[in-house]
Scaffold this active site. Structure first.
Site, PDB file in Angstrom:
ATOM      1  CB  CYS A 153      -1.009   0.006   1.142  1.00 16.77           C
ATOM      2  SG  CYS A 153      -0.326  -0.368   2.751  1.00 16.77           S
TER       3      CYS A 153
ATOM      4  CG  HIS B 108       4.195  -3.098  18.740  1.00 19.52           C
ATOM      5  ND1 HIS B 108       3.213  -2.718  19.615  1.00 19.52           N
ATOM      6  CD2 HIS B 108       5.385  -2.824  19.347  1.00 19.52           C
ATOM      7  CE1 HIS B 108       3.781  -2.243  20.729  1.00 19.52           C
ATOM      8  NE2 HIS B 108       5.088  -2.293  20.573  1.00 19.52           N
TER       9      HIS B 108
END
Length: 163
Positions: free
Chosen positions: A41, A100
């Site tokens: 992306c 994370h």
């Protein structure tokens, strides 16, 4: 002009009293748009903003690795990394990966890993130490690095050595 909803049955006049569907909007002329493929992306976003295919996964990976030595770390307030993180239930590690966010920051000349999963900040050392940490994180793949800089540093681009 009335058009039958369903040909060959008694519903030919069923559209009476129904509101008309809005007209379809014409497509914008020649707008470049890459659709999501794999987990690329960031590459797709860059190409979509630039309105052409300038970046490949390999080119983006190379750019991420090359500026490490060119980063003007004293100009950077901090770094935020988005890393794959293993999922575990107690001592059992699951074959899943979640994302994370981790913060890195220099305090009094020492760079620290301020990962919220750590019990205490982890000293990384000087600039060489933080560069080694970043290189190791990037080598694992699927790592994104965001630089946190002041507006002045961003506008002048002095977060990067050009020589």
């Amino acid at each position: 002009m009335k058009m039958p909803l369903c040909s060959g049955n008694n519903l030919a006049g069923a559209e009476e009293g129904m509101s008309q569907a809005p007209e379809a909007r014409p497509s914008p002329p020649s707008v470049y748009h890459e659709r999501q493929r794999l987990e690329l992306c960031a590459v797709h976003a860059l190409n979509n903003v630039l309105q052409q295919q300038l970046f490949s996964q390999e080119a983006a990976d190379e750019i991420c690795k090359r500026p490490l030595s060119q980063l003007a770390l004293p100009q950077v307030l901090g770094l935020i990394l988005n890393l794959p993180s293993p999922v575990s239930l107690g001592l059992l590690s699951l074959p899943l990966r979640r994302r994370h966010w981790v913060a890195l920051r220099q305090v009094d000349g020492i760079y620290y890993n301020l990962d919220s999963k750590l019990r205490a900040p982890e000293a990384l050392g000087d600039e060489d130490g933080v560069r080694a940490f970043l290189a190791a994180a990037l080598a694992q793949g699927l790592c994104e690095v965001l630089l946190v800089v002041t507006k002045e540093v961003e506008e002048t681009g002095c977060w990067l050595h050009t020589s």
